[in-house]
Enzyme design. Structure first.
Site, mmCIF file in Angstrom:
data_model
loop_
_atom_site.group_PDB
_atom_site.id
_atom_site.type_symbol
_atom_site.label_atom_id
_atom_site.label_comp_id
_atom_site.label_asym_id
_atom_site.label_seq_id
_atom_site.Cartn_x
_atom_site.Cartn_y
_atom_site.Cartn_z
ATOM 1 N N ASP A 1 -6.952 4.321 -4.676
ATOM 2 C CA ASP A 1 -7.638 4.217 -3.377
ATOM 3 C C ASP A 1 -8.236 5.612 -3.157
ATOM 4 O O ASP A 1 -8.424 6.354 -4.144
ATOM 5 C CB ASP A 1 -6.636 3.812 -2.269
ATOM 6 C CG ASP A 1 -7.330 3.477 -0.941
ATOM 7 O OD1 ASP A 1 -7.931 2.399 -0.845
ATOM 8 O OD2 ASP A 1 -7.298 4.288 -0.003
ATOM 9 N N LYS B 1 0.873 -1.181 0.000
ATOM 10 C CA LYS B 1 0.000 0.000 0.000
ATOM 11 C C LYS B 1 0.903 1.221 0.000
ATOM 12 O O LYS B 1 2.060 1.140 0.425
ATOM 13 C CB LYS B 1 -0.870 0.004 1.264
ATOM 14 C CG LYS B 1 -2.107 0.881 1.175
ATOM 15 C CD LYS B 1 -3.253 0.220 0.460
ATOM 16 C CE LYS B 1 -4.375 1.205 0.193
ATOM 17 N NZ LYS B 1 -5.575 0.519 -0.322
HETATM 18 P P1 NDP Z 1 -12.871 7.886 -3.103
HETATM 19 O O1 NDP Z 1 -11.792 8.874 -2.912
HETATM 20 O O2 NDP Z 1 -13.394 7.656 -4.469
HETATM 21 O O3 NDP Z 1 -14.106 8.232 -2.157
HETATM 22 C C1 NDP Z 1 -13.954 8.307 -0.777
HETATM 23 C C2 NDP Z 1 -15.276 8.721 -0.155
HETATM 24 O O4 NDP Z 1 -15.184 8.611 1.263
HETATM 25 C C3 NDP Z 1 -15.631 10.177 -0.443
HETATM 26 O O5 NDP Z 1 -17.013 10.311 -0.442
HETATM 27 C C4 NDP Z 1 -15.005 10.896 0.757
HETATM 28 O O6 NDP Z 1 -15.592 12.142 1.048
HETATM 29 C C5 NDP Z 1 -15.289 9.920 1.871
HETATM 30 N N1 NDP Z 1 -14.270 10.061 2.908
HETATM 31 C C6 NDP Z 1 -12.930 9.972 2.761
HETATM 32 N N2 NDP Z 1 -12.308 10.197 3.940
HETATM 33 C C7 NDP Z 1 -13.286 10.440 4.830
HETATM 34 C C8 NDP Z 1 -13.295 10.742 6.205
HETATM 35 N N3 NDP Z 1 -12.147 10.836 6.909
HETATM 36 N N4 NDP Z 1 -14.499 10.916 6.807
HETATM 37 C C9 NDP Z 1 -15.654 10.795 6.091
HETATM 38 N N5 NDP Z 1 -15.708 10.522 4.787
HETATM 39 C C10 NDP Z 1 -14.542 10.337 4.167
HETATM 40 O O7 NDP Z 1 -12.301 6.510 -2.465
HETATM 41 P P2 NDP Z 1 -12.810 5.039 -2.707
HETATM 42 O O8 NDP Z 1 -14.275 5.027 -2.921
HETATM 43 O O9 NDP Z 1 -11.902 4.402 -3.678
HETATM 44 O O10 NDP Z 1 -12.470 4.372 -1.287
HETATM 45 C C11 NDP Z 1 -13.424 4.308 -0.225
HETATM 46 C C12 NDP Z 1 -13.002 3.229 0.764
HETATM 47 O O11 NDP Z 1 -12.949 1.957 0.077
HETATM 48 C C13 NDP Z 1 -11.618 3.391 1.395
HETATM 49 O O12 NDP Z 1 -11.643 2.856 2.703
HETATM 50 C C14 NDP Z 1 -10.735 2.512 0.524
HETATM 51 O O13 NDP Z 1 -9.564 2.095 1.196
HETATM 52 C C15 NDP Z 1 -11.679 1.349 0.290
HETATM 53 N N6 NDP Z 1 -11.364 0.519 -0.863
HETATM 54 C C16 NDP Z 1 -11.270 1.040 -2.125
HETATM 55 C C17 NDP Z 1 -10.975 0.238 -3.188
HETATM 56 C C18 NDP Z 1 -10.978 0.750 -4.584
HETATM 57 O O14 NDP Z 1 -10.910 -0.078 -5.497
HETATM 58 N N7 NDP Z 1 -11.087 2.045 -4.832
HETATM 59 C C19 NDP Z 1 -10.671 -1.203 -3.008
HETATM 60 C C20 NDP Z 1 -10.906 -1.684 -1.669
HETATM 61 C C21 NDP Z 1 -11.208 -0.835 -0.638
HETATM 62 P P3 NDP Z 1 -14.842 13.500 0.587
HETATM 63 O O15 NDP Z 1 -15.134 13.626 -0.864
HETATM 64 O O16 NDP Z 1 -15.442 14.550 1.425
HETATM 65 O O17 NDP Z 1 -13.373 13.291 0.887
#
Ligand code: NDP
Length: 453
Positions: free
Chosen positions: A166, A126
């Site tokens: 991510d 990571k």
């Molecule tokens: P994105 O950046 O596309 O979206 C993240 C979302 O989560 C946004 O809506 C963001 O809001 C919100 N968010 C981020 N940080 C916080 C926080 N501290 N408090 C509240 N809301 C938060 O990321 P992904 O959708 O790719 O990832 C989401 C989760 O899924 C993560 O935990 C990631 O590790 C996990 N994941 C992702 C994978 C992938 O393929 N993308 C694979 C496996 C797991 P804002 O816009 O306000 O920041």
């Protein structure tokens, strides 16, 4: 906590005193591994757990770049190469101001088990940066990505370490990172996944994590002979994972009533239909705007700001059947878990990584609900990344149907592994033990075979 786990954790805490997310992830796995150690002393004497928590390599570097005003900015870059026993390091890059060693080590550690569960030949890693892409111009993001890759390129490669996206790293960032890698190495290889479709990406990769989390939940529901038809679902986040979770839930007859970002959440009692989802995608992916704007277009929906340091998050306090945390780590604490159970939720499938605190997990397990932990439920993303690597090696793209079928099969198999391992080690229905044990055994056996390296 068993004697083994408490003395093991005391040592890990002493060595990594400020890494609370990492300690949390290790503790959860140690509880499950203690069950294996009782029956298989060969892993204990080979100190597999002690070895598996130490990164094989940890790379930290300076990322200087220039903003649009001509001012110099400096961020930190990281890559944790955690475990390569079963394949090249594989895992995403996160760009978010909260990124630090503890967060990336917990993510890399979880990734080792998740990747093993997919049954593909991929190790765990990571990386990322404390860079915040929010509010930056495309040019600023490009300059940052180029500077980041100017160091990272030395450490990665299609047979060594293959990063992906991510939080904060989507198609735009992967494009800039890939362009710089190609320029520096003068080679076009599958060194990153999540690439654009026209230059080596796989169909279904953007959808894979969200779709996979829903497929995993569907498998859990099947054990009770149920489907998503008519079920009310809570989803957090509005990024990549949340969007495609909602997409698949709509497909399968579920009704999604919430969506969020870091400033708060939207509750739409009528449910988010396909047209509304298209609007969310436009809002977040094209306009890079905030989720509260949803309520300006859909007036019946309500936006509630969320204070991250409050005792509970009101998003998790609505009547529903299923919950899909898809934002970030520790977004469901003990109080939120109690609220979910009180409101009738009996299916939790984690799209995000470690979104539930140890206390929250205990509530879910005690209640005997269908609880799919992230390292199993969200493995679809890295699984299709693995399929992207295969297609790159063959230089032959697969159709949408082919990739989706493989994804469904992989999620089904992961579910089956979790069920079998939980049964075999005396905790039927406990997907946490099932995932940890299933993920551990394959890596542990490979480590035994490969000697003390
Ligand atoms: P994105 O950046 O596309 O979206 C993240 C979302 O989560 C946004 O809506 C963001 O809001 C919100 N968010 C981020 N940080 C916080 C926080 N501290 N408090 C509240 N809301 C938060 O990321 P992904 O959708 O790719 O990832 C989401 C989760 O899924 C993560 O935990 C990631 O590790 C996990 N994941 C992702 C994978 C992938 O393929 N993308 C694979 C496996 C797991 P804002 O816009 O306000 O920041």
């Amino acid at each position: 906590m068993s004697d083994f786990v408490s003395s093991f954790m005391a040592e890990v805490k002493e060595k990594n005193p400020h890494e609370k997310e990492f300690l949390q992830a290790v503790e959860e796995v140690a509880e499950s591994v203690a069950r294996i150690y009782d029956r298989h002393p060969e892993y204990r004497s080979a100190k597999i757990l002690e070895r598996i928590i130490e990164p094989e390599r940890l790379i930290m570097f300076r990322v200087p770049w220039m903003d649009d005003q001509g001012d110099i900015q400096i961020n930190r870059g990281f890559r944790i190469e955690m475990n390569s026993a079963i394949g090249p390091y594989k895992g995403g890059l996160r760009f978010h101001p909260s990124v630090n060693l503890s967060i990336l080590k917990f993510l890399a550690f979880e990734q080792v088990f998740k990747n093993s569960l997919t049954s593909l030949p991929i190790g765990g890693g990571k990386g990322g940066s404390d860079f915040d892409p929010k509010g930056k111009s495309d040019n600023e993001v490009m300059r940052f990505c180029q500077s980041f890759m100017s160091e990272l390129y030395r450490h990665i490669g299609p047979n060594t370490d293959v990063p992906a996206g991510d939080i904060g790293v989507g198609g735009r960032e992967i494009g800039f990172l890939f362009g710089q890698y190609k320029k520096l190495k003068n080679e076009f290889t599958g060194v990153l996944t999540g690439k654009g479709l026209k230059w080596g990406g796989s169909l279904i990769r953007p959808e894979a994590t969200g779709y996979g989390a829903v497929y995993f939940a569907a498998e859990m529901l099947k054990t009770r002979k149920e489907t998503f038809e008519g079920k009310t679902c809570l989803v957090s986040g509005s990024g990549n994972v949340a969007q495609y979770t909602i997409d698949k839930l709509i497909d399968l007859g579920g009704k999604v009533v919430t969506v969020s970002d870091s400033s708060g959440y939207v509750y739409d009692e009528e449910g988010i239909n396909r047209k509304k989802l298209d609007y969310i995608m436009e809002l977040k992916n094209l306009r890079r705007s905030r989720i509260h704007e949803y309520t300006e277009k859909y007036k019946n929906a309500v936006f509630t700001p969320v204070n991250p340091s409050a005792d509970y998050n009101p998003l998790w306090n609505h009547k529903a059947d299923c919950a899909f945390p898809s934002a970030t780590q520790n977004e469901i604490n003990g109080n939120d878990a109690k609220n979910l159970l009180k409101n009738g939720v009996y299916v939790v499938s984690e799209g995000a990584n470690m979104p539930t605190t140890i206390d929250g997990v205990k509530h879910f397990l005690d209640a005997g609900i269908l609880y799919g932990p992230g390292k199993a439920a969200n493995a679809g993303g890295v699984a299709v990344s693995g399929l992207e690597m295969s297609q790159n090696s063959m230089r032959l793209p697969w159709t949408r149907e082919e990739v989706d079928n493989r994804l469904q099969m992989i999620m089904k198999n992961i579910h089956q592994t979790c069920v079998e391992m939980a049964d075999r080690f005396g905790t039927p229905g406990n997907y946490v033990n099932g995932a940890n044990i299933g993920g551990f055994l394959k890596v542990a056996d490979a480590m035994l075979d490969q000697g003390l390296v």
